[in-house]
Design an enzyme around this catalytic site. Structure first.
Site, short mmCIF file in Angstrom:
data_model
loop_
_atom_site.label_atom_id
_atom_site.label_comp_id
_atom_site.label_asym_id
_atom_site.label_seq_id
_atom_site.Cartn_x
_atom_site.Cartn_y
_atom_site.Cartn_z
N GLU A 1 0.96 -1.30 0.14
CA GLU A 1 0.01 0.60 0.16
C GLU A 1 0.84 1.69 0.18
O GLU A 1 -0.07 2.43 0.01
CB GLU A 1 -0.63 0.06 0.98
C1 BMA Z 1 -4.74 -2.94 4.76
C2 BMA Z 1 -3.50 -3.93 5.15
C3 BMA Z 1 -3.59 -3.34 6.57
C4 BMA Z 1 -4.49 -3.27 7.65
C5 BMA Z 1 -5.81 -4.10 6.59
C6 BMA Z 1 -6.96 -4.27 7.37
O1 BMA Z 1 -3.86 -1.37 5.00
O2 BMA Z 1 -2.49 -3.84 4.88
O3 BMA Z 1 -2.27 -3.06 6.58
O4 BMA Z 1 -4.24 -4.47 8.80
O5 BMA Z 1 -5.72 -3.69 6.06
O6 BMA Z 1 -7.06 -1.97 7.54
#
Ligand code: BMA
Length: 810
Positions: A423
């Site tokens: 991300e």
């Molecule tokens: C995304 C994932 C995690 C997180 C999840 C839930 O951001 O990559 O970093 O735990 O969503 O929010």
């Protein structure tokens, strides 16, 4: 021959206010403190806060060491993993300093140990001290959580996450040993094994084909001398490679005839072969390296913005789960635990595990079990949800860690793809994390691809997840590459999963609390409520409970009269949400080429998106996954203003038979019916329109569609539960004591929706073989409850052991 002397076991641990105590190697300070009753259980209530000092304290592990092995020209002190900031002293002499949990370290201690026993000390500085020092040096960088995890090469989620506690530990987290050797040793062995790859397009998948082994060997020497490396596959001699004079590297590119390919689950056997490399001085074996490997070729077809994983030339529907470290203290992991968790994934129909970038490069055991089970592994490089500085002292650590782990994981056929980060490209763009600072883009778009081009060109690489392939489109573009679907959970309703058909859904998830007993054992709140302090402490997501409650309202009208009802409904809503997403996306195969659920597992007891909770108990979602990720499944989908039955055939054989669709009332009376012969090609989906006469509900509050094909069926309700007449289903329950537990037969007179048996409410050690089960009028089902001790059949009648939706909503 190289001789290894394990340094594992009990060392002396000292630090902070606690004086001295036994410290385990491998291990970490929190576990040592816990075992010695110096801290309360950080998983219980809000003890996490009470132990925060541990992460801000400096710690020393020490012991005496002597070289007990045969005489050798060199003795090295080897650490497979130090967590994280350490100075290493032997006999008071500084050997070196470390600041990267994701690497191994080796020190030449030949002379220091020549004179007999010496004191070995590993002095850990708090990871906070180092991270804050680097932050002060380089300037702040935005990240998703208020902790400095992006300034130190340490498991990011040990600083807390939206499903995890902040427990910043330290320790010798992987094995430590002495290695004695003479003349030379194998420093690296890097096999890249592919199947039929020499001529792209040559026959894929078949047994008895040609594999290709591109093998690179690195040696470390004490002397120049002509050496050879002998390469064997299952004991068969493949090659002898010369390492003349002072050569420290050799490479061989070998055709290997008569091998079967390694295939992912559902696509054939995952054939494995034992690869042995022996370093020879004349006929004397100096060192030996042995791993199982497999031959397969992987590509990701990104034509037209798509993202289709191909293994051995064939497209593979990805039925994936995201993996986080299975324990917040990863040194506690054992091969047995990896095996249990990964088998659970495989049993649920999963064929790909994504090792998420806020965790670790997992232990060898993890990848070996994936190799054996035919589970594909998608490995993130370890960057998550932040801007990461590209300056020293981080840059060279990133490079060293990537080179080491690319090499270490190279033998594993399960590892099918590398991914630059979690991300970071997306968040940097979407959050507007601009500013005059480096943020990691160079790592993802240039450093890591260059390392892979050199060390592992055999596997595809994506710069990030999500990522659209270039800056021509936004990173999280539904039409290009990988997509993370989070708006639905954060702000919308799960029905919005149906709004789009992304090319590949690499994250999506919906929260639910852990199993009742897991929650109850972790939280001593009395009374226990969804918002009592301990429950809230074990909910780390921003407004998590608010989102859970808002998720219930459109469907059930309430969030439950009691904490038990809340617990039941939120677990059910998690299943409904994930079912909505996966069935919709699977119906769009191959346009939508895969889904990776956020998340398979938890690392402590917490309300989260996981299918298996932090105590290892199966949430109802786990059982739903078995249906959603089955080779063959059926679902009713709204399409173009009407309804279709989507017949999902992710199977090598054609699937044909009569498809029956009926509209029934909740008493089981058939109101309309249609039957059609349907043939679905292998690995494909057929969409069969439901005629209006059948799909036209007269009374949505009391009718449903039932479609049946082969031995699967799908149900469709036109009304939300809040608008449905949940009549008493008239259940009869018979409990039979059988070896190992109880068989609970439940029979319904009328429609019984979402019958749930919660085995942990009978006994904390009891398990059940199914989650939510809907019984049509007249149907029955057997719940198999198993436990390590005799269970009282009467316990099935205890409150909340066996529940129906009707009972919860009425
Ligand atoms: C995304 C994932 C995690 C997180 C999840 C839930 O951001 O990559 O970093 O735990 O969503 O929010």
């Amino acid at each position: 021959m190289l001789h290894a002397q394990d340094l594992g076991g009990t060392w002396d641990l000292r630090g902070g206010p606690v004086g001295s105590l036994p410290g385990q190697v491998p291990g970490c300070v929190h576990v040592d403190l816990l075992n010695d009753a110096r801290i309360p259980d950080p998983f219980h209530d809000d003890n996490e806060k009470a132990v925060a000092w541990v992460g801000r304290t400096d710690w020393t592990y020490a012991r005496d060491v002597t070289w007990d092995g045969p005489a050798h020209e060199r003795v090295d002190l080897v650490f497979d993993g130090l967590d994280t900031v350490a100075d290493i002293l032997l006999g008071g002499v500084a050997l070196g300093s470390t600041r990267n949990m994701h690497r191994g370290y080796r020190f030449d201690v030949t002379e220091l140990l020549a004179g007999g026993p010496q004191r070995l000390e590993v002095l850990f500085t708090s990871a906070y001290t180092e991270a804050e020092r680097v932050r002060d040096l380089l300037g702040p960088r935005p990240n998703a959580y208020p902790e400095p995890f992006n300034f130190i090469r340490k498991m990011a989620c040990s600083f807390g996450w939206d499903w995890g506690p902040t427990l910043v530990t330290a320790g010798i987290w992987r094995p430590a040993r002495l290695e004695g050797w003479s003349t030379a040793r194998l420093a690296t062995v890097r096999p890249l094994a592919t199947f039929g790859a020499r001529h792209p397009g040559s026959p894929p998948g078949a047994a008895g084909g040609t594999g290709r082994l591109d093998l690179t060997i690195g040696v470390e020497r004490t002397r120049d001398r002509d050496l050879r490396a002998r390469v064997l596959l299952d004991g068969r001699l493949l090659a002898v490679i010369d390492l003349p004079g002072d050569a420290t590297n050799a490479r061989a590119d070998l055709d290997v005839a008569g091998v079967s390919p390694w295939n992912p689950r559902g696509h054939g056997e995952p054939a494995l072969y034992e690869l042995t490399v022996e370093l020879l001085d004349g006929d004397r074996v100096l060192d030996r390296w042995r791993r199982r490997t497999g031959f397969r070729s992987v590509a990701i077809d990104q034509a037209g913005g798509g993202f289709v994983v191909h293994v051995n030339g064939a497209p593979v529907l990805v039925r994936g789960v995201n993996w986080i470290p299975d324990d917040i203290f990863p040194s506690r992991m054992t091969r047995e635990r990896y095996e249990r968790r990964l088998r659970e994934a495989a049993d649920a129909g999963v064929n790909l595990i994504r090792v998420w970038g806020g965790g670790i490069y997992e232990d060898r055991a993890f990848y070996e079990v994936c190799d054996e089970l035919g589970l594909m592994v998608w490995q993130d490089f370890l960057f998550a949800c932040a801007d990461y500085p590209e300056e020293e002292p981080l840059r060279s650590e990133v490079v060293a860690e990537a080179r080491e782990n690319v090499t270490r994981l190279a033998p594993h056929p399960s590892l099918v793809t590398w991914n630059g980060n979690n991300e970071n490209l997306w968040l940097h763009q979407a959050m507007g994390w601009d500013g005059d600072h480096s943020w990691g883009q160079t790592y993802y778009l240039s450093t890591l691809p260059a390392i892979l081009a050199e060390l592992d060109p055999s596997r595809p690489y994506q710069a990030g997840s999500p990522w659209s392939g270039s800056w021509d489109h936004l990173p999280n573009d539904v039409g290009h590459g990988t997509f993370h679907s989070w708006e639905v959970w954060n702000r919308e309703d799960y029905l919005h999963y149906r709004d789009s058909a992304p090319r590949f859904v690499a994250e999506f998830g919906w929260q639910a609390p852990p199993a009742w007993t897991t929650l109850r054992q972790a939280v001593s709140d009395d009374p226990l409520r969804p918002d009592s302090p301990g429950v809230l402490h074990h909910q780390k997501a921003e407004d998590g409970n608010g989102k859970l409650a808002r998720g219930l309202t459109p469907h059930f009208g309430s969030s439950g009269e009691s904490v038990e009802a809340w617990h039941y409904l939120t677990q059910l809503n998690q299943v409904r949400a994930i079912r909505t997403g996966v069935e919709h996306w699977r119906s769009h195969w191959p346009h939508t080429a895969g889904t990776i659920l956020w998340q398979l597992n938890d690392l402590w007891p917490v309300t989260s998106w996981a299918a298996i909770d932090g105590a290892g108990r199966h949430k109802p979602l786990y059982f739903a996954l078995k249906e959603l990720y089955a080779d063959r499944a059926l679902t009713v989908q709204p399409r173009d203003g009407g309804l279709v039955v989507a017949v999902l055939n992710d199977h090598p054989a054609e699937w044909s038979g009569p498809l029956l669709v009926e509209r029934q009332d909740s008493g089981g009376a058939v109101l309309a019916t249609v039957t059609r012969w349907v043939t679905v090609a292998p690995r494909s989906v057929a969409l069969i329109p439901v005629p209006a006469a059948v799909a036209g509900f007269a009374d949505p509050s009391a009718e449903l569609l039932v479609s049946r094909f082969g031995d699967v069926r799908a149900l469709w309700f036109a009304a939300e539960d809040r608008d449905f007449a949940h009549d008493d289903p008239g259940l009869t329950v018979e409990v039979e004591t059988v070896p190992g537990g109880l068989d609970v037969r439940v029979q319904a007179v009328g429609l019984a929706r979402d019958v749930l048996l919660q085995p942990d409410r009978i006994h904390p050690g009891a398990v059940c073989d199914r989650g939510f089960v809907t019984l049509l009028a007249g149907e029955s089902a057997v719940f198999r409850v198993r436990a390590p001790l005799d269970l009282d059949p009467g316990s099935v009648k205890s409150p909340w052991v066996l529940t129906t939706l009707a009972a919860v909503l009425r």
